[in-house]
Enzyme design. Structure first.
Site, PDB file in Angstrom:
ATOM      1  N   GLY A  23       0.787  -1.210   0.000  1.00  0.00           N
ATOM      2  CA  GLY A  23       0.000   0.000   0.000  1.00  0.00           C
ATOM      3  C   GLY A  23       0.825   1.268   0.000  1.00  0.00           C
ATOM      4  NE  ARG A  27       4.997  -1.164   4.548  1.00  0.00           N
ATOM      5  CZ  ARG A  27       3.769  -1.307   5.027  1.00  0.00           C
ATOM      6  NH1 ARG A  27       2.935  -2.192   4.491  1.00  0.00           N
ATOM      7  NH2 ARG A  27       3.346  -0.556   6.023  1.00  0.00           N
ATOM      8  NE  ARG A  45      -4.686  10.493 -10.131  1.00  0.00           N
ATOM      9  CZ  ARG A  45      -5.984  10.508 -10.367  1.00  0.00           C
ATOM     10  NH1 ARG A  45      -6.767   9.603  -9.798  1.00  0.00           N
ATOM     11  NH2 ARG A  45      -6.499  11.425 -11.173  1.00  0.00           N
ATOM     12  NE  ARG A  88      -3.069  -6.436   0.752  1.00  0.00           N
ATOM     13  CZ  ARG A  88      -2.799  -5.492   1.640  1.00  0.00           C
ATOM     14  NH1 ARG A  88      -1.936  -4.534   1.344  1.00  0.00           N
ATOM     15  NH2 ARG A  88      -3.378  -5.511   2.826  1.00  0.00           N
ATOM     16  N   GLY A  90       1.401  -6.652   3.077  1.00  0.00           N
ATOM     17  CA  GLY A  90       0.540  -5.683   3.733  1.00  0.00           C
ATOM     18  C   GLY A  90       0.550  -5.753   5.242  1.00  0.00           C
ATOM     19  CD  GLU A 182      -5.486  -2.392   0.811  1.00  0.00           C
ATOM     20  OE1 GLU A 182      -5.663  -1.213   1.129  1.00  0.00           O
ATOM     21  OE2 GLU A 182      -4.929  -3.231   1.568  1.00  0.00           O
ATOM     22  CG  ASP A 204      -1.213  -2.687  11.679  1.00  0.00           C
ATOM     23  OD1 ASP A 204      -2.281  -3.265  11.990  1.00  0.00           O
ATOM     24  OD2 ASP A 204      -1.151  -1.833  10.775  1.00  0.00           O
TER      25      ASP A 204
END
Length: 240
Positions: A23, A27, A45, A88, A90, A182, A204
């Site tokens: 995301g 990172r 973006r 992914r 994340g 996501e 987290d």
């Protein structure tokens, strides 16, 4: 034929077949710095794209921002550009007491509680990670002696809750491991675009915490988990 991917601003002939996504653009840059011959492809973006190689295998690192709609734009354009595997990297909130901040979860499937995928596929269509990718992630974690949890996660659009109470307890009792924003988009798009997909998540916090007042992902244990999951994903994707 070379094609410019409209939102990523990357030419399709520059895009490797194996892609790690996350995301946070910061990172993505950090993960890209671990690669050999790392170079920036484009920034537009929230979509920051890099490529390089890991153990001699070419791959890309691309950020997708927060939430399924924006992330889906990234995933769709990666598939359009010829990506064959997308993993992914994340973060997520835990649903289970034994899964604590700093732990790592490999998602095998996602409960589709996002708004995006209901506009892509019929109700009841499962959002499932590719078995080969899940195994590669688990094998890579084991090779690094990293303890992981493996199971179903839930994808939700809401981060800060409003006046409607979401039934988190129901999904906890059903054995869902964690919630994020996501995975269901990635797994669904992978299924309909013939792309292998997987996801690894650093925990987290806890999903039922008061995120407005208690959420603090900036701890040493979470930072260490994010670093370790990046290495696991790098090791895994070269074998998919």
């Amino acid at each position: 034929m070379t094609e410019l991917l409209t939102n990523l601003k990357v030419n399709s002939d520059e895009l490797p077949k194996k892609v790690l996504v996350c995301g946070d653009p910061v990172r993505a840059e950090k993960i890209a710095s671990l690669l050999e011959d790392s170079k920036l492809l484009a920034k537009n973006r929230e979509y920051h794209s890099y490529k390089g190689s890991w153990q001699g295998v070419e791959l890309a690192i691309v950020s997708h921002g927060v939430g399924s709609p924006g992330a889906a734009v990234c995933f769709e354009e990666l598939a359009k550009g010829g990506a064959k595997t997308i993993i992914r990297i994340g973060t997520a909130g835990s649903y289970q007491a034994e899964i604590q901040p700093g732990h790592i979860v490999i998602s095998t499937a996602a409960v589709r509680r996002d708004g995006l995928t209901s506009q892509l596929v019929p109700e009841g269509f499962p959002a499932v990670a590719t078995r080969q990718v899940v195994k590669s992630l688990a094998d890579a974690a084991n090779a690094r002696n990293q303890q992981i949890h493996e199971g179903i996660t839930l994808t939700l659009d809401v981060f800060y809750s409003g006046i409607i109470e979401f039934p988190h307890e129901l999904y906890k009792r059903a054995g869902v491991l964690a919630v994020e924003m996501e995975n269901s988009a990635l797994f669904t798009i992978g299924a309909i675009r013939d792309v292998k997909t997987g996801a690894i998540l650093a925990i987290d916090g806890y999903a039922d915490a008061d995120l407005r007042n208690e959420y603090n992902p900036h701890t040493d244990v979470v930072s260490e988990a994010i670093e370790q999951e990046a290495f696991i994903a790098l090791d895994a994707i070269i074998h998919t």
